[in-house]
Design a protein around this motif. Structure first.
Motif, PDB file in Angstrom:
ATOM      1  N   PHE A 123      -1.849 -15.682 -21.007  1.00 52.75           N
ATOM      2  CA  PHE A 123      -1.405 -15.309 -22.347  1.00 52.75           C
ATOM      3  C   PHE A 123      -1.868 -16.301 -23.403  1.00 52.75           C
ATOM      4  O   PHE A 123      -1.140 -16.654 -24.322  1.00 52.75           O
ATOM      5  CB  PHE A 123       0.123 -15.147 -22.413  1.00 52.75           C
ATOM      6  CG  PHE A 123       0.669 -14.151 -21.430  1.00 52.75           C
ATOM      7  CD1 PHE A 123       0.255 -12.829 -21.444  1.00 52.75           C
ATOM      8  CD2 PHE A 123       1.603 -14.529 -20.476  1.00 52.75           C
ATOM      9  CE1 PHE A 123       0.746 -11.915 -20.550  1.00 52.75           C
ATOM     10  CE2 PHE A 123       2.099 -13.618 -19.580  1.00 52.75           C
ATOM     11  CZ  PHE A 123       1.673 -12.296 -19.601  1.00 52.75           C
ATOM     12  N   GLY A 124      -3.094 -16.797 -23.228  1.00 52.26           N
ATOM     13  CA  GLY A 124      -3.674 -17.690 -24.224  1.00 52.26           C
ATOM     14  C   GLY A 124      -3.242 -19.139 -24.102  1.00 52.26           C
ATOM     15  O   GLY A 124      -3.628 -19.967 -24.920  1.00 52.26           O
ATOM     16  N   ARG A 125      -2.426 -19.467 -23.097  1.00 51.00           N
ATOM     17  CA  ARG A 125      -1.974 -20.851 -22.925  1.00 51.00           C
ATOM     18  C   ARG A 125      -2.475 -21.384 -21.584  1.00 51.00           C
ATOM     19  O   ARG A 125      -2.421 -20.690 -20.574  1.00 51.00           O
ATOM     20  CB  ARG A 125      -0.451 -20.936 -22.942  1.00 51.00           C
ATOM     21  CG  ARG A 125       0.136 -20.489 -24.279  1.00 51.00           C
ATOM     22  CD  ARG A 125       1.621 -20.640 -24.303  1.00 51.00           C
ATOM     23  NE  ARG A 125       1.951 -22.060 -24.325  1.00 51.00           N
ATOM     24  CZ  ARG A 125       3.169 -22.536 -24.207  1.00 51.00           C
ATOM     25  NH1 ARG A 125       4.191 -21.723 -24.059  1.00 51.00           N
ATOM     26  NH2 ARG A 125       3.392 -23.828 -24.245  1.00 51.00           N
ATOM     27  N   ALA A 126      -2.960 -22.622 -21.587  1.00 49.30           N
ATOM     28  CA  ALA A 126      -3.419 -23.249 -20.349  1.00 49.30           C
ATOM     29  C   ALA A 126      -2.209 -23.628 -19.500  1.00 49.30           C
ATOM     30  O   ALA A 126      -1.323 -24.350 -19.952  1.00 49.30           O
ATOM     31  CB  ALA A 126      -4.244 -24.482 -20.653  1.00 49.30           C
ATOM     32  N   THR A 127      -2.154 -23.108 -18.280  1.00 47.63           N
ATOM     33  CA  THR A 127      -1.038 -23.352 -17.371  1.00 47.63           C
ATOM     34  C   THR A 127      -1.569 -23.959 -16.075  1.00 47.63           C
ATOM     35  O   THR A 127      -2.442 -23.372 -15.445  1.00 47.63           O
ATOM     36  CB  THR A 127      -0.317 -22.026 -17.051  1.00 47.63           C
ATOM     37  OG1 THR A 127       0.034 -21.394 -18.282  1.00 47.63           O
ATOM     38  CG2 THR A 127       0.917 -22.253 -16.212  1.00 47.63           C
TER      39      THR A 127
END
Length: 179
Positions: free
Chosen positions: A162-166
């Motif tokens: 969702f567009g976030r680096a995890t």
């Protein structure tokens, strides 16, 4: 009395040299003088395309160990073997090696075989490489390698969700490098 000698051979032809020396010794009736001919190897586990693969790696590429009762016939048998350049020793004269050196070459192989869990796993990706997740809930996601844990056979990959680096922790077999 048999002693261990190091034979210098063309790199990549060690196994053929071993087989040829043993075959020629049998053919010439010298098998009691040629006690053993070995190519010291160690087994390594690599991860290729997401699968663990066992590979054998030569400990001393270009060299063959032989336990020989050295005399002129044995010397000429080995020296005239194709792909052999000579013996390890001063001025090409065969120089036997000590039992501690032999134990070091064969001890490394025996130790690796006795403790497969302690073998260092080789992977075809490194920190900063782009990888694709092959298995698990993040299958088909692409990410970047952040950490490698060889003791636990785990890799930490930064995956964009969702567009976030995890950061996601996976096993070595669950990822492959993006070419």
């Amino acid at each position: 009395m048999s002693r261990w000698y190091i034979i210098h051979a063309y790199s990549g032809f060690e196994n053929k040299v071993r087989d040829q020396i043993l075959a020629d010794a049998t053919r010439l009736g010298l098998e009691q003088l040629v006690e053993s001919v070995e190519v010291p190897t160690t087994t390594e586990t690599e991860v290729r395309r997401g699968k663990k693969v066992q590979t054998e790696r030569k400990i001393m590429p270009g060299y063959v160990l032989a336990k020989l009762a050295m005399n002129d016939d044995v010397y000429h048998l080995v020296k005239n073997t194709p792909k052999v350049t000579g013996f390890l020793g001063s001025s090409g004269k065969p120089q036997p090696i000590s039992d501690t050196e032999v134990a070091r070459y064969f001890g490394a192989r025996d130790e690796a075989a006795a403790q497969p869990s302690k073998q260092k796993l080789k992977v075809d990706f490194d920190i900063g490489d782009a990888v694709k997740v092959l298995d698990g809930p993040f299958a088909s996601f692409n990410g970047t390698v952040e950490e490698l844990d060889f003791d636990r056979s785990r890799v930490k990959v930064s995956v964009s969700i969702f567009g976030r680096a995890t950061p996601v922790e996976l096993e070595f077999e669950q990822v492959e490098r993006v070419k």
